[in-house]
Design a protein around this motif. Structure first.
Motif, PDB file in Angstrom:
ATOM      1  N   UNK A 136      -9.746 -12.107   7.298  1.00  0.00           N
ATOM      2  CA  UNK A 136     -10.506 -10.873   7.274  1.00  0.00           C
ATOM      3  C   UNK A 136     -11.439 -10.765   6.072  1.00  0.00           C
ATOM      4  N   UNK A 137     -11.118 -11.351   4.895  1.00  0.00           N
ATOM      5  CA  UNK A 137     -12.046 -11.242   3.773  1.00  0.00           C
ATOM      6  C   UNK A 137     -13.424 -11.839   4.070  1.00  0.00           C
ATOM      7  N   UNK A 138     -13.496 -12.890   4.887  1.00  0.00           N
ATOM      8  CA  UNK A 138     -14.791 -13.493   5.224  1.00  0.00           C
ATOM      9  C   UNK A 138     -15.677 -12.483   5.934  1.00  0.00           C
ATOM     10  N   UNK A 139     -15.071 -11.632   6.751  1.00  0.00           N
ATOM     11  CA  UNK A 139     -15.843 -10.622   7.476  1.00  0.00           C
ATOM     12  C   UNK A 139     -16.485  -9.651   6.488  1.00  0.00           C
ATOM     13  N   UNK A 159     -10.798   5.401   7.686  1.00  0.00           N
ATOM     14  CA  UNK A 159     -10.067   6.661   7.787  1.00  0.00           C
ATOM     15  C   UNK A 159      -9.583   6.960   9.203  1.00  0.00           C
ATOM     16  N   UNK A 160     -10.154   6.295  10.194  1.00  0.00           N
ATOM     17  CA  UNK A 160      -9.686   6.496  11.564  1.00  0.00           C
ATOM     18  C   UNK A 160      -8.255   5.985  11.737  1.00  0.00           C
ATOM     19  N   UNK A 161      -7.799   5.182  10.811  1.00  0.00           N
ATOM     20  CA  UNK A 161      -6.402   4.742  10.831  1.00  0.00           C
ATOM     21  C   UNK A 161      -5.483   5.963  10.829  1.00  0.00           C
ATOM     22  N   UNK A 192       4.478   8.085   7.207  1.00  0.00           N
ATOM     23  CA  UNK A 192       5.608   7.333   6.655  1.00  0.00           C
ATOM     24  C   UNK A 192       5.211   6.552   5.406  1.00  0.00           C
ATOM     25  N   UNK A 193       4.015   5.972   5.440  1.00  0.00           N
ATOM     26  CA  UNK A 193       3.540   5.155   4.309  1.00  0.00           C
ATOM     27  C   UNK A 193       2.064   5.447   4.062  1.00  0.00           C
ATOM     28  N   UNK A 194       1.742   6.446   3.261  1.00  0.00           N
ATOM     29  CA  UNK A 194       0.336   6.812   3.037  1.00  0.00           C
ATOM     30  C   UNK A 194      -0.516   5.682   2.453  1.00  0.00           C
ATOM     31  N   UNK A 195       0.090   4.805   1.680  1.00  0.00           N
ATOM     32  CA  UNK A 195      -0.675   3.702   1.097  1.00  0.00           C
ATOM     33  C   UNK A 195      -1.079   2.663   2.141  1.00  0.00           C
ATOM     34  N   UNK A 196      -0.533   2.767   3.347  1.00  0.00           N
ATOM     35  CA  UNK A 196      -0.932   1.829   4.401  1.00  0.00           C
ATOM     36  C   UNK A 196      -2.427   1.960   4.708  1.00  0.00           C
ATOM     37  N   UNK A 197      -3.020   3.101   4.349  1.00  0.00           N
ATOM     38  CA  UNK A 197      -4.450   3.299   4.535  1.00  0.00           C
ATOM     39  C   UNK A 197      -5.261   2.251   3.773  1.00  0.00           C
ATOM     40  N   UNK A 198      -4.726   1.789   2.652  1.00  0.00           N
ATOM     41  CA  UNK A 198      -5.427   0.778   1.866  1.00  0.00           C
ATOM     42  C   UNK A 198      -5.465  -0.572   2.575  1.00  0.00           C
ATOM     43  N   UNK A 199      -4.476  -0.843   3.389  1.00  0.00           N
ATOM     44  CA  UNK A 199      -4.344  -2.169   3.996  1.00  0.00           C
ATOM     45  C   UNK A 199      -4.810  -2.233   5.441  1.00  0.00           C
ATOM     46  N   UNK A 200      -4.797  -1.113   6.126  1.00  0.00           N
ATOM     47  CA  UNK A 200      -5.098  -1.111   7.551  1.00  0.00           C
ATOM     48  C   UNK A 200      -6.342  -0.283   7.838  1.00  0.00           C
TER      49      UNK A 200
END
Length: 196
Positions: A1-4, A44-46, A56-64
């Protein structure tokens, strides 16, 4: 994904630079706003599409991100933004088709090089060069319908993408949809001028 993401950011910068060189126009704020809005809505649509996971895991926004539905929502948001922003940014209707074309071609060229897809990268880069030269040389000619030129270049891009993968993908649908909207904006600009 970083290449994208590397490809997206490099393509945005390259398209911005080439709009100055190929079209002799400085991009308005709308260009960077559209890119920022797309990224924000997509990320943010996550929250919207994965509400329980986010709680359950608000920090998941950073990864997904919002995935395909987030992409579709962000694309719809950007199309709406472009249509509304024409009122404030007079040059948007004139610049949108060329900038989207240059961005998408730069993105595909850079991405294929980063992913070591040499044959597709060569075709993408060749079309990218053809687009730059065509826009530079034919844009000011009155006998060349630029809307058709953009349509032909977008079609060539779709043909290259479908040669190396399936024709019906959400990426190709995005390219075609935003391309059609920006070409329609440009055609209206050609016929009626910058006012909406």
């Amino acid at each position: 994904m970083p290449a994208v993401w590397v490809a997206v950011l490099l393509a945005a910068a390259v398209a911005n630079l080439l709009m100055r060189v190929a079209v002799n126009q400085k991009m308005g704020d709308w260009y960077w706003n559209a890119l920022a809005f797309y990224i924000l809505v997509w990320k943010l649509s996550y929250i919207v599409f994965h509400w329980q996971h986010f709680l359950d895991m608000p920090l998941s926004l950073l990864y997904f991100n919002g995935g395909l539905y987030g992409h579709l929502l962000a694309t719809a948001f950007i199309i709406g933004y472009l249509l509304l922003a024409q009122r404030k940014h007079a040059a948007l209707a004139e610049q949108a088709a060329a900038s989207w074309l240059l961005f998408s071609l730069a993105y595909q060229s850079i991405l294929q090089f980063l992913e070591a897809q040499w044959m597709q990268a060569a075709f993408q880069t060749l079309l990218f060069i053809v687009a730059i030269v065509s826009i530079r040389l034919l844009r000011t000619r009155q006998d060349v319908p630029n809307g058709l030129l953009f349509g032909a270049l977008f079609t060539m891009e779709l043909l290259i993408l479908s040669t190396f993968g399936p024709l019906w993908t959400w990426q190709n649908a995005t390219l075609a949809t935003v391309g059609a909207v920006t070409i329609a904006m440009y055609r209206r600009f050609e016929q009626k001028g910058p006012s909406i």
